[in-house]
Design a protein around this motif. Structure first.
Motif, short mmCIF file in Angstrom:
data_model
loop_
_atom_site.label_atom_id
_atom_site.label_comp_id
_atom_site.label_asym_id
_atom_site.label_seq_id
_atom_site.Cartn_x
_atom_site.Cartn_y
_atom_site.Cartn_z
N GLN A 6 5.34 14.04 17.13
CA GLN A 6 4.03 13.71 16.59
C GLN A 6 4.10 13.36 15.10
O GLN A 6 3.44 12.42 14.63
N ALA A 7 4.91 14.13 14.36
CA ALA A 7 5.06 13.86 12.93
C ALA A 7 5.69 12.50 12.71
O ALA A 7 5.31 11.74 11.80
N GLU A 8 6.68 12.15 13.55
CA GLU A 8 7.34 10.85 13.41
C GLU A 8 6.37 9.71 13.73
O GLU A 8 6.36 8.68 13.04
N LEU A 9 5.57 9.89 14.78
CA LEU A 9 4.58 8.87 15.11
C LEU A 9 3.56 8.69 13.98
O LEU A 9 3.15 7.56 13.68
N GLU A 10 3.17 9.79 13.36
CA GLU A 10 2.22 9.71 12.26
C GLU A 10 2.82 8.95 11.08
O GLU A 10 2.15 8.14 10.43
N ARG A 11 4.12 9.22 10.80
CA ARG A 11 4.79 8.50 9.71
C ARG A 11 4.88 7.01 10.01
O ARG A 11 4.71 6.17 9.13
N VAL A 12 5.11 6.69 11.27
CA VAL A 12 5.18 5.26 11.66
C VAL A 12 3.82 4.59 11.45
O VAL A 12 3.73 3.47 10.94
N ARG A 13 2.74 5.28 11.86
CA ARG A 13 1.41 4.73 11.67
C ARG A 13 1.06 4.56 10.19
O ARG A 13 0.45 3.57 9.79
N VAL A 14 1.47 5.54 9.38
CA VAL A 14 1.20 5.44 7.94
C VAL A 14 1.95 4.25 7.33
O VAL A 14 1.38 3.49 6.53
N ARG A 15 3.23 4.07 7.72
CA ARG A 15 4.00 2.95 7.19
C ARG A 15 3.39 1.62 7.64
O ARG A 15 3.33 0.67 6.86
N ALA A 16 2.94 1.57 8.90
CA ALA A 16 2.33 0.33 9.41
C ALA A 16 1.04 0.02 8.65
O ALA A 16 0.75 -1.13 8.31
N ARG A 17 0.24 1.08 8.39
CA ARG A 17 -1.01 0.88 7.66
C ARG A 17 -0.74 0.43 6.23
O ARG A 17 -1.43 -0.45 5.69
N ARG A 18 0.28 0.99 5.59
CA ARG A 18 0.61 0.57 4.23
C ARG A 18 1.10 -0.86 4.19
O ARG A 18 0.77 -1.62 3.28
N ARG A 19 1.91 -1.25 5.19
CA ARG A 19 2.38 -2.64 5.24
C ARG A 19 1.20 -3.60 5.43
O ARG A 19 1.17 -4.68 4.83
N ARG A 20 0.27 -3.19 6.29
CA ARG A 20 -0.91 -4.04 6.53
C ARG A 20 -1.75 -4.16 5.26
O ARG A 20 -2.22 -5.25 4.91
N GLN A 21 -1.96 -3.04 4.55
CA GLN A 21 -2.72 -3.09 3.30
C GLN A 21 -2.00 -3.91 2.25
O GLN A 21 -2.63 -4.68 1.51
N SER A 22 -0.68 -3.76 2.19
CA SER A 22 0.09 -4.54 1.23
C SER A 22 -0.01 -6.03 1.53
O SER A 22 -0.14 -6.87 0.63
N LYS A 23 0.03 -6.37 2.81
CA LYS A 23 -0.10 -7.77 3.21
C LYS A 23 -1.48 -8.31 2.85
O LYS A 23 -1.61 -9.44 2.36
N ASN A 24 -2.51 -7.50 3.09
CA ASN A 24 -3.87 -7.93 2.76
C ASN A 24 -4.04 -8.14 1.25
O ASN A 24 -4.67 -9.12 0.81
N TRP A 25 -3.50 -7.20 0.46
CA TRP A 25 -3.60 -7.34 -0.99
C TRP A 25 -2.82 -8.56 -1.49
O TRP A 25 -3.27 -9.26 -2.41
#
Length: 309
Positions: A6-25
């Motif tokens: 579960q912790a690993e899945l959460e880290r993956v989701r956080v990294r994906a969200r950061r990449r998406r935000q970085s792409k949007n910015w």
């Protein structure tokens, strides 16, 4: 599912969200960045620079300037010339705004009728608005000429002597207000006409069935539904009359004799005979704050009377 998974899945989701935000910015900066830089370079930097210049005693073209704090502002608000600028600006703005809007509404009511020639009439009414202010002022200079102008000839035919439009300060102010209203009339008429054509016809027909006369229909039905248009024109006309009338004022009254509104006073103080760039910068800051406060007050209080439905 174990806690480690579960912790690993959460880290993956956080990294994906950061990449998406970085792409949007990145996309935002790519598309909006040049516009933001242009706004900063050509609006906010000159505005801040002008505020700094307003604290200086600086003659245009001089290589030296003396800091004077708020002395330029104090001079403008306490001197007789500064009070005269406020008086002229108030009269010109009131006359230009009320004249343009009242006459524009009357013209729009006529042009809203289904009669032959309305298309040509609409074009003729709107044409002065798109003409150059300098060209309009030059033509009206000939009309207002006290000896050879068309208006002088017409007044003479009626047995009335022509006023000293250019020598009498009061008549000079009346003259430029008339010209500005003539030029701006078409803009108000076209906007009012668009507002009139959005009014549901069934409401007017219902008022006619209730035996409401033309005046009662206008006061009870048309005018309340036109309040969004009136509010829009009130805001824009106040701003335009205080900032966009310079070309007419400069062409018809080059020395500002009786027509030194605040925008014209900025020119006279900076590029005219005075060459007081620091003092002119202070007046420009006052104009900016005045427009900001007037617009904010209109949005805060006048908009309460607007019916959007």
């Amino acid at each position: 599912m174990t806690s480690a998974v579960q912790a690993e899945l959460e880290r993956v989701r956080v990294r994906a969200r950061r990449r998406r935000q970085s792409k949007n910015w990145s996309l935002f900066l790519l598309l909006a960045g040049p516009n933001i830089l242009l706004i900063l370079a050509f609006i906010y930097y000159p505005l801040l620079s002008n505020m700094y210049y307003s604290t200086l005693d600086w003659r245009l073209g001089s290589s030296t300037a003396t800091p004077v704090g708020l002395e330029n502002y104090t001079t403008f608000f306490t001197s007789d010339s500064g009070l005269e600028v406020w008086r002229v600006t108030g009269i010109f703005t009131a006359g230009a705004v009320l004249g343009s809007m009242v006459l524009g509404l009357l013209v729009a009511l006529v042009l809203d009728k289904k009669i032959p020639g309305t298309t040509a009439a609409r074009t003729a009414v709107f044409s002065p608005y798109v003409l150059s202010g300098v060209g309009v002022a030059l033509v009206w200079n000939f009309i207002f000429d006290p000896t050879r102008g068309g208006l002088s000839y017409l007044l003479g035919f009626l047995g009335v002597s022509s006023p000293e439009w250019y020598l009498d300060a009061d008549w000079s102010l009346v003259m430029v207000v008339l010209v500005y209203v003539w030029k701006n009339l078409g803009y108000c008429a076209v906007v009012f006409l668009a507002g009139l054509q959005t009014i549901p016809r069934d409401l007017l027909e219902a008022a006619m069935i209730d035996r409401a006369g033309p005046v009662r229909r206008f006061v009870s039905v048309t005018l309340p539904l036109l309040t969004p248009t009136v509010f829009f024109l009130l805001v824009t006309n106040v701003l335009f009359s205080m900032t966009n009338a310079f070309d007419i004022l400069r062409t018809m009254t080059p020395t500002g004799h009786g027509t030194n509104t605040i925008i014209f006073e900025i020119y006279l103080q900076s590029f005219g005979a005075y060459q007081r760039a620091g003092y002119a910068a202070a007046i420009a800051v006052v104009l900016f704050l005045t427009l900001f406060l007037v617009t904010a007050a209109q949005l805060r209080f006048v908009e309460r009377k607007v019916h959007y439905s």
